[in-house]
Design a protein around this motif. Sequence first.
Motif, PDB file in Angstrom:
ATOM      1  N   LEU A  27       0.852  -1.247   0.169  1.00  0.00           N
ATOM      2  CA  LEU A  27       0.078   0.023   0.126  1.00  0.00           C
ATOM      3  C   LEU A  27       0.716   1.208   0.061  1.00  0.00           C
ATOM      4  N   LEU A  28       1.759   1.228   0.818  1.00  0.00           N
ATOM      5  CA  LEU A  28       2.799   2.618   0.726  1.00  0.00           C
ATOM      6  C   LEU A  28       3.253   2.599  -0.505  1.00  0.00           C
ATOM      7  N   ARG A  29       3.720   1.618  -1.189  1.00  0.00           N
ATOM      8  CA  ARG A  29       4.606   1.726  -2.505  1.00  0.00           C
ATOM      9  C   ARG A  29       3.639   1.972  -3.677  1.00  0.00           C
ATOM     10  N   THR A  30       2.364   1.869  -3.474  1.00  0.00           N
ATOM     11  CA  THR A  30       1.375   2.108  -4.655  1.00  0.00           C
ATOM     12  C   THR A  30       0.556   3.367  -4.647  1.00  0.00           C
ATOM     13  N   MET A  31       0.217   3.758  -3.285  1.00  0.00           N
ATOM     14  CA  MET A  31      -0.792   4.614  -3.324  1.00  0.00           C
ATOM     15  C   MET A  31       0.004   6.056  -2.961  1.00  0.00           C
ATOM     16  N   PRO A  33      -0.707   9.877  -1.294  1.00  0.00           N
ATOM     17  CA  PRO A  33      -1.548  10.482  -0.358  1.00  0.00           C
ATOM     18  C   PRO A  33      -2.701  11.367  -1.190  1.00  0.00           C
ATOM     19  N   GLY A  34      -3.560  11.695  -0.696  1.00  0.00           N
ATOM     20  CA  GLY A  34      -4.535  12.452  -1.147  1.00  0.00           C
ATOM     21  C   GLY A  34      -5.948  12.286  -0.690  1.00  0.00           C
ATOM     22  N   PRO A  35      -7.045  13.072  -0.921  1.00  0.00           N
ATOM     23  CA  PRO A  35      -8.363  12.944  -0.537  1.00  0.00           C
ATOM     24  C   PRO A  35      -9.054  11.961  -0.982  1.00  0.00           C
ATOM     25  N   HIS A  36      -8.737  11.471  -2.444  1.00  0.00           N
ATOM     26  CA  HIS A  36      -9.522  10.489  -3.079  1.00  0.00           C
ATOM     27  C   HIS A  36      -9.215   9.045  -2.410  1.00  0.00           C
ATOM     28  N   GLN A  37      -8.119   8.984  -1.882  1.00  0.00           N
ATOM     29  CA  GLN A  37      -7.759   7.711  -1.509  1.00  0.00           C
ATOM     30  C   GLN A  37      -7.543   7.570   0.034  1.00  0.00           C
ATOM     31  N   ARG A  38      -8.129   8.683   0.799  1.00  0.00           N
ATOM     32  CA  ARG A  38      -8.128   8.565   2.200  1.00  0.00           C
ATOM     33  C   ARG A  38      -9.071   7.393   2.611  1.00  0.00           C
ATOM     34  N   VAL A  86      11.920  -9.198  17.426  1.00  0.00           N
ATOM     35  CA  VAL A  86      11.886  -7.904  18.201  1.00  0.00           C
ATOM     36  C   VAL A  86      12.062  -6.988  17.030  1.00  0.00           C
ATOM     37  N   ALA A  87      13.170  -7.114  16.013  1.00  0.00           N
ATOM     38  CA  ALA A  87      13.203  -6.409  14.958  1.00  0.00           C
ATOM     39  C   ALA A  87      11.883  -6.513  13.977  1.00  0.00           C
ATOM     40  N   LEU A  88      11.491  -7.402  13.776  1.00  0.00           N
ATOM     41  CA  LEU A  88       9.932  -7.297  12.869  1.00  0.00           C
ATOM     42  C   LEU A  88       8.836  -6.627  13.625  1.00  0.00           C
ATOM     43  N   SER A  89       8.950  -6.653  15.161  1.00  0.00           N
ATOM     44  CA  SER A  89       7.782  -5.954  15.751  1.00  0.00           C
ATOM     45  C   SER A  89       8.166  -4.661  15.355  1.00  0.00           C
ATOM     46  N   ALA A  90       9.369  -4.209  15.502  1.00  0.00           N
ATOM     47  CA  ALA A  90       9.800  -2.674  15.590  1.00  0.00           C
ATOM     48  C   ALA A  90       9.498  -2.294  13.848  1.00  0.00           C
ATOM     49  N   VAL A  91       9.912  -3.099  12.885  1.00  0.00           N
ATOM     50  CA  VAL A  91       9.181  -2.831  11.525  1.00  0.00           C
ATOM     51  C   VAL A  91       7.786  -2.561  11.615  1.00  0.00           C
ATOM     52  N   HIS A  92       7.128  -3.473  12.275  1.00  0.00           N
ATOM     53  CA  HIS A  92       5.487  -3.209  11.995  1.00  0.00           C
ATOM     54  C   HIS A  92       5.149  -1.915  12.638  1.00  0.00           C
ATOM     55  N   GLY A  93       5.824  -1.496  13.758  1.00  0.00           N
ATOM     56  CA  GLY A  93       5.511  -0.207  14.404  1.00  0.00           C
ATOM     57  C   GLY A  93       5.803   0.936  13.190  1.00  0.00           C
ATOM     58  N   VAL A  94       7.026   0.958  12.647  1.00  0.00           N
ATOM     59  CA  VAL A  94       7.482   1.902  11.595  1.00  0.00           C
ATOM     60  C   VAL A  94       6.352   1.767  10.613  1.00  0.00           C
ATOM     61  N   VAL A  95       6.087   0.494  10.061  1.00  0.00           N
ATOM     62  CA  VAL A  95       5.112   0.332   8.730  1.00  0.00           C
ATOM     63  C   VAL A  95       3.674   0.969   9.194  1.00  0.00           C
ATOM     64  N   SER A  96       3.148   0.544  10.131  1.00  0.00           N
ATOM     65  CA  SER A  96       1.933   1.000  10.567  1.00  0.00           C
ATOM     66  C   SER A  96       1.671   2.628  10.767  1.00  0.00           C
ATOM     67  N   MET A 102       0.294   8.778   6.356  1.00  0.00           N
ATOM     68  CA  MET A 102       0.042   8.772   4.876  1.00  0.00           C
ATOM     69  C   MET A 102      -1.580   9.091   5.005  1.00  0.00           C
ATOM     70  N   ALA A 103      -2.224   8.419   5.834  1.00  0.00           N
ATOM     71  CA  ALA A 103      -3.695   8.445   5.943  1.00  0.00           C
ATOM     72  C   ALA A 103      -3.947  10.184   6.153  1.00  0.00           C
ATOM     73  N   GLY A 104      -3.208  10.466   7.085  1.00  0.00           N
ATOM     74  CA  GLY A 104      -3.079  12.083   7.394  1.00  0.00           C
ATOM     75  C   GLY A 104      -2.744  12.988   6.488  1.00  0.00           C
ATOM     76  N   GLY A 105      -2.178  12.513   5.360  1.00  0.00           N
ATOM     77  CA  GLY A 105      -1.808  13.421   4.240  1.00  0.00           C
ATOM     78  C   GLY A 105      -0.287  13.573   3.917  1.00  0.00           C
ATOM     79  N   ALA A 106       0.498  12.993   4.981  1.00  0.00           N
ATOM     80  CA  ALA A 106       1.739  12.926   4.706  1.00  0.00           C
ATOM     81  C   ALA A 106       2.178  11.967   3.465  1.00  0.00           C
TER      82      ALA A 106
END
Length: 135
Positions: A27-31, A33-38, A86-96, A102-106
């Motif tokens: 999702l991060l790679r393909t979208m 940010p914008g109001p139409h994808q919010r 632990v590293a994967l858990s941290a990656v999950h935090g960063v990705v989420s 991005m949902a906020g417009g960044a």
Amino acid sequence: MIYLLLKAGHIVALMTWIGGMLAQVLLLRTMAPGPHQRHVLDAAVRWDRRLVAPAMMLAWACGLALASIGHWFSSPWLIAKLVLVVALSAVHGVVSGSVRRMAGGAPASSALSRHTGTGILAGVTAIVLLVVIKP
């Protein structure tokens, strides 16, 4: 029987957690940010909170219970696995967090979206090898 149920729960939770993280990276790679994808990004944030994050917690709980039952906490392979988890858990935090921003417009970080999927798959591969081979 408890061991087998914990193992099954652990595997299902892991598939849900890792699959959810990979979907978020896609999702991060393909979208953009914008109001139409919010609405899609808001749905992804809700999906993470309701499914992916609880799956991560269930994977942790079942995994720790399995390690306790198997008396593996002093095993080098388990210590290495825990470091990777632990590293994967941290990656999950960063990705989420990136999806929430991005949902906020960044804008999404291109470096994050470009390399994170590969890192997740490499980490999961190393973990599976550690668990199966138990060096």
